[in-house]
Design a protein around this motif. Sequence first.
Motif, PDB file in Angstrom:
ATOM      1  N   GLN A 362     -55.013  -8.032 -92.485  1.00 44.56           N
ATOM      2  CA  GLN A 362     -55.776  -6.793 -92.432  1.00 44.56           C
ATOM      3  C   GLN A 362     -57.139  -7.005 -93.098  1.00 44.56           C
ATOM      4  O   GLN A 362     -57.481  -8.114 -93.502  1.00 44.56           O
ATOM      5  CB  GLN A 362     -54.999  -5.672 -93.118  1.00 44.56           C
ATOM      6  N   GLU A 363     -57.908  -5.951 -93.232  1.00 45.58           N
ATOM      7  CA  GLU A 363     -59.235  -6.043 -93.838  1.00 45.58           C
ATOM      8  C   GLU A 363     -59.158  -6.402 -95.314  1.00 45.58           C
ATOM      9  O   GLU A 363     -60.014  -7.101 -95.842  1.00 45.58           O
ATOM     10  CB  GLU A 363     -59.981  -4.709 -93.679  1.00 45.58           C
ATOM     11  N   THR A 364     -58.107  -5.929 -96.003  1.00 45.92           N
ATOM     12  CA  THR A 364     -58.040  -6.100 -97.461  1.00 45.92           C
ATOM     13  C   THR A 364     -56.932  -7.034 -97.929  1.00 45.92           C
ATOM     14  O   THR A 364     -56.959  -7.486 -99.069  1.00 45.92           O
ATOM     15  CB  THR A 364     -57.847  -4.733 -98.159  1.00 45.92           C
ATOM     16  N   ILE A 365     -55.931  -7.298 -97.112  1.00 44.10           N
ATOM     17  CA  ILE A 365     -54.818  -8.164 -97.513  1.00 44.10           C
ATOM     18  C   ILE A 365     -54.390  -9.052 -96.349  1.00 44.10           C
ATOM     19  O   ILE A 365     -54.659  -8.751 -95.192  1.00 44.10           O
ATOM     20  CB  ILE A 365     -53.588  -7.355 -98.008  1.00 44.10           C
ATOM     21  N   GLU A 366     -53.698 -10.142 -96.696  1.00 47.24           N
ATOM     22  CA  GLU A 366     -53.194 -11.067 -95.670  1.00 47.24           C
ATOM     23  C   GLU A 366     -51.855 -10.584 -95.125  1.00 47.24           C
ATOM     24  O   GLU A 366     -51.168  -9.776 -95.747  1.00 47.24           O
ATOM     25  CB  GLU A 366     -53.037 -12.461 -96.278  1.00 47.24           C
ATOM     26  N   GLY A 367     -51.464 -11.135 -93.961  1.00 49.66           N
ATOM     27  CA  GLY A 367     -50.212 -10.774 -93.319  1.00 49.66           C
ATOM     28  C   GLY A 367     -49.009 -11.398 -94.004  1.00 49.66           C
ATOM     29  O   GLY A 367     -49.129 -12.083 -95.030  1.00 49.66           O
ATOM     30  N   ILE A 368     -47.840 -11.188 -93.417  1.00 49.17           N
ATOM     31  CA  ILE A 368     -46.565 -11.577 -94.030  1.00 49.17           C
ATOM     32  C   ILE A 368     -46.459 -13.079 -94.265  1.00 49.17           C
ATOM     33  O   ILE A 368     -46.967 -13.893 -93.489  1.00 49.17           O
ATOM     34  CB  ILE A 368     -45.384 -11.093 -93.162  1.00 49.17           C
TER      35      ILE A 368
END
Length: 623
Positions: A362-368
Motif C-alpha cells: 500500500q502507500e504506507t505499508i508493505e504487503g503480507i
Amino acid sequence: MQYKELLKLEQSARNNFKYHILKANVEYELGEFKLCKSSYENSIILMEDDELSLISLIELATLIGGWDYLFRNINLKKVFNKDYDDEFLDSCSKLIKAKISGTSFDVSELIKCAKTKKQKSISAYLTAIFIPNDEERLYDVALELFEGNLAAAEYLYGCGKELNIDIITKLIYLDMIGNKSVLESKREDELGLEFLPLGGGDNIGASSYFLKVKEVNILIDAGIKLEGNKVIYPNYQLLIDKELINKLDYVIITHAHLDHCGGIVELYKLNKGIKPIMTRETKELLRFNLKHQFDNENDLYILDSLLDRIIILDFNKRIYLRNEEVSIELYRAGHILGASSIMIRSDKCSIFHTGDFCTRDQETIEGIDFPIGEKIDVLITESTYGDSQCKSVNHECKRLKEFVQEKMNEGKQVLIPSFSIGRAQEILALISRKSESRARVYLDGSAVEASAIYHKYAEKAMGDLRYYIVDEKLYSSKKIFIEQEALSNRCCIVTSSGMLLEGSASSQYAKTMLGNDNCVCILTGYQASGTLGLRLKEQLNFEHKYITIEDERIIIKAELNEFNLSAHANLNEILALELCLKANNVILIHGEFKDKHSILEDKLNEIDNVKVYQSKNNDLISL
C-alpha cells in the motif's frame, strides 16, 4: 500519461491497433489482467507491420503468457515479410516466423542480440521453445532475469517450482493455473487442534477465535461489532460455560481495528490474568482507539492496567509457550500499520492464521509476509471478499486520485469520511504526496492522532505528505470552520469516522456539506447496518436524494461517489496464498456466509488433498 493518451484515443480509434495495445498496457499497470488479455488479443488481429507494434506485442506476450495465442493468430505475411532495424526485434521476428512455419532457427543469434535483462529473459523463453530438452533451466533463467515473465512462470508453476504470491495471483487472474494437484497427500494423524469461533466465524465483526494447541489455550482477537448504538461482543459466555475463561494462556491481537480489539477490556474484566501479545505499533494504535470508546474513569483505569500487561512481539521473532512445546511468531499482514498474521508451531502441527491481510504494497505499508518453504498443516484465513472479484484496488486508487484532483480543480470541496486507522493515512498519501495542486487537503477527527502514530513508525512513507490539520482553537465551532474556511476554498477534507457515526467529525461535515451543490462526498469503505454511512450509500441509487442527520432532514445536493479501497485480500489473492503455503486444511473465517458456500470455498475444494472448513460461530472444529 498513458492513461490520458488512451482517453484521447477512446472515441476515435476503437478499431485501431494503437488503441488496443495502449489499453492493454494501461490495464496491466492497473492490475486489470483479464481485461488486458482481451485487449492484447484484439490488438493481434489489428496488428500493424512496424517495429513499435511488434515489440509491444512481444512484451505483452511475455507479461501475460500470450505466446500461444500470438503464434496461432498473428498474420505471418503482414508482419514478418520485412527486416527490422533493431537487431533483437529482427531476431525475434525470424524466430517467431520459424516457430509458426515449422522451420529451423539458430537461437544463438537471438541470445547474442539481447542487451537488457528483459530482452535476455524473452530470449531465454523463446530459446526454450527450440531446445525442449533444456526448457526447465531456460524458463528458470527467464524468470530470474525478469519477474514479470509470466509465460515462463506458468511453465515453472506446473513443474512445482516455488513462486512468490504476486506471480501466483497474476497466474490465477489470467486462468494460467491449470494443474492444482501440487499439494502433498494429507496427513492422516490427528493434529491436536481445537478451533472455536466466538465471533467473526461466519460473519464480519466481533472477531474472536479460541484455539487449543497441545493443551495451550490461545485466544486470537477480541473484537466488537457495532450495530447503530448497540455494541455486540464475542460469545465469552461460551468460554465461561466450558470453564475455559480462566484457563486462557495468551490473547493475541492481530491489529487495532475495533472489530478485532474492541472487546479486550471486557475480556480482561472476566480474567485479569490474561497475557496479551501484539506488535508495538498495534499496542499504540489500540491505546488510541480504545480510549475513545470509554467515557468513565474506571474503564480508563482498567485499560491502563491491561496495557501494562501487554507482551510486545516484533515481526519474525519467536516466543515459546508452555515449556517450549508451542511457539508463536508474528508476520506482517499488510492490512494496517502493525497488523499481524500468526504462525503457531507445535511438534504435531503448524498453523498459519492470516488475520485481515493484504498482499499488495500500500502507500504506507508493505504487503503480507509469510513463512516460505515450511510445511503448513492448517491455514486459517479471512474470507471478507470470498464471494466476489473486486475491482483492482490499484485501478480504484488511480480513479480516486484523478477524481479528487478534477473536483478540486473545478473549485469544489470534497469530503472523504474514512476509518481513522489505515484508510485515512492511505488516502492522505494517495492525494497529497508530491501534489502540485494549490488546493488544500485537511485532516480532521480522531484520524489526526492515528496519523501521528503512523508518522512515528512509518515516517519514510508519511514524511513527504502535504496536508493541514484542522485546528479547532481558531474557530468557535466545527460548523464555523466549515462555513468560513472549508467552503471558501477548493479543498479535500479527510476525516473520521468512515461510517459517519453519529457525533463523529465526518457526520458534522456531512450535515453542513451534503446540502451544498458545490460539494462532493466520497465513500471508500465498508458501511455497517444501522449507520449513517450505509443510509448515505443507499442514496447513491436514487435520483432524488435526502438523509436525516441528528433529526434534521437534508436534501442532498452534493455529488455522491463511491470507491472500493479495501485493504483486504480478494478471492484470487486468498487462493494464491493457499497455493503458496500448500496447507492441507483451510478454515474460513471473517466472511458473511451463514447459509451458503462462498465461491472461495468452492475454488479451494477443487484443489487436491485440501479439506475446507467454513467456520460457524460457536461451533467447534477439531483436527
